[in-house]
Motif scaffolding. Sequence first.
Motif, PDB file in Angstrom:
ATOM      1  N   ARG A   1       0.835  -1.203   0.000  1.00 41.79           N
ATOM      2  CA  ARG A   1       0.000   0.000   0.000  1.00 41.79           C
ATOM      3  C   ARG A   1       0.869   1.252   0.000  1.00 41.79           C
ATOM      4  O   ARG A   1       0.582   2.214  -0.716  1.00 41.79           O
ATOM      5  N   THR A   2       1.900   1.234   0.802  1.00 41.01           N
ATOM      6  CA  THR A   2       2.794   2.388   0.870  1.00 41.01           C
ATOM      7  C   THR A   2       3.524   2.585  -0.456  1.00 41.01           C
ATOM      8  O   THR A   2       3.663   3.708  -0.941  1.00 41.01           O
ATOM      9  N   LYS A   3       3.955   1.485  -1.058  1.00 37.91           N
ATOM     10  CA  LYS A   3       4.632   1.573  -2.358  1.00 37.91           C
ATOM     11  C   LYS A   3       3.691   2.173  -3.399  1.00 37.91           C
ATOM     12  O   LYS A   3       4.092   3.052  -4.165  1.00 37.91           O
ATOM     13  N   ASP A   4       2.435   1.713  -3.414  1.00 36.04           N
ATOM     14  CA  ASP A   4       1.457   2.271  -4.351  1.00 36.04           C
ATOM     15  C   ASP A   4       1.280   3.771  -4.133  1.00 36.04           C
ATOM     16  O   ASP A   4       1.214   4.549  -5.087  1.00 36.04           O
ATOM     17  N   LEU A   5       1.222   4.174  -2.883  1.00 30.29           N
ATOM     18  CA  LEU A   5       1.062   5.583  -2.545  1.00 30.29           C
ATOM     19  C   LEU A   5       2.275   6.392  -3.003  1.00 30.29           C
ATOM     20  O   LEU A   5       2.142   7.435  -3.639  1.00 30.29           O
ATOM     21  N   LEU A   6       3.464   5.885  -2.707  1.00 30.01           N
ATOM     22  CA  LEU A   6       4.690   6.614  -3.035  1.00 30.01           C
ATOM     23  C   LEU A   6       5.013   6.589  -4.525  1.00 30.01           C
ATOM     24  O   LEU A   6       5.774   7.428  -5.008  1.00 30.01           O
ATOM     25  N   ASP A   7       4.420   5.645  -5.252  1.00 26.90           N
ATOM     26  CA  ASP A   7       4.631   5.568  -6.698  1.00 26.90           C
ATOM     27  C   ASP A   7       3.670   6.443  -7.489  1.00 26.90           C
ATOM     28  O   ASP A   7       3.770   6.533  -8.717  1.00 26.90           O
ATOM     29  N   MET A   8       2.717   7.079  -6.797  1.00 26.61           N
ATOM     30  CA  MET A   8       1.791   7.965  -7.499  1.00 26.61           C
ATOM     31  C   MET A   8       2.573   9.135  -8.091  1.00 26.61           C
ATOM     32  O   MET A   8       3.623   9.512  -7.587  1.00 26.61           O
ATOM     33  N   ASP A   9       2.038   9.701  -9.148  1.00 28.32           N
ATOM     34  CA  ASP A   9       2.680  10.840  -9.805  1.00 28.32           C
ATOM     35  C   ASP A   9       2.476  12.086  -8.948  1.00 28.32           C
ATOM     36  O   ASP A   9       1.346  12.567  -8.813  1.00 28.32           O
TER      37      ASP A   9
END
Length: 180
Positions: free
Chosen positions: A149-157
């Motif tokens: 979840r954190t990776k998805d959040l931090l990978d957002m543009d």
Amino acid sequence: QVVLKSDAPTGDVLLDETLRHIKATESAETVQTWIELLTGETWNPFKLQYQLRNVRERLAKALVEKGILTTEKQNFLLFDMTTHPVSNTSEKQRLVKKLQESVLERWVNDPQRMERRTLALLVLAHASDVLENVFASLADDKYDVAMNRTKDLLDMDPEVEAAKARATEMIWAVLAAFNK
């Protein structure tokens, strides 16, 4: 570019000094430049007047005064070094638990609906390379969920997220600067 919206005092010495520096700049600087200046990491001789002095020591001293850190002298071979280990583990545990709960129990899958301070703390933990430590005490399945979840959040543009309504532009600008 960082544009000062208000120079009203915050009551925090370092933040107020930072506001004075931002106000004194003749042209707007980038977030990356301000990070370098405010952390004392710049080598640009033309920008040294905007650099915060002894910022790490001042932050450590403030945390010692609040009872979160303590000051110790440690001998490393030929040199004595001052270190600041955590003295208030309950405060550290409170922050770790807050971050764990934010990505496991209170996950909203929308950074615009996250508490701003929690989002900022996640970004800073990522930038400081301690995010894995935050989730290390979790069971393997929860650790994987939290990290994904954190990776998805931090990978957002960051540019797209900053442009959304109710976005916290500065948090996304800091993430973009650290991701470069």
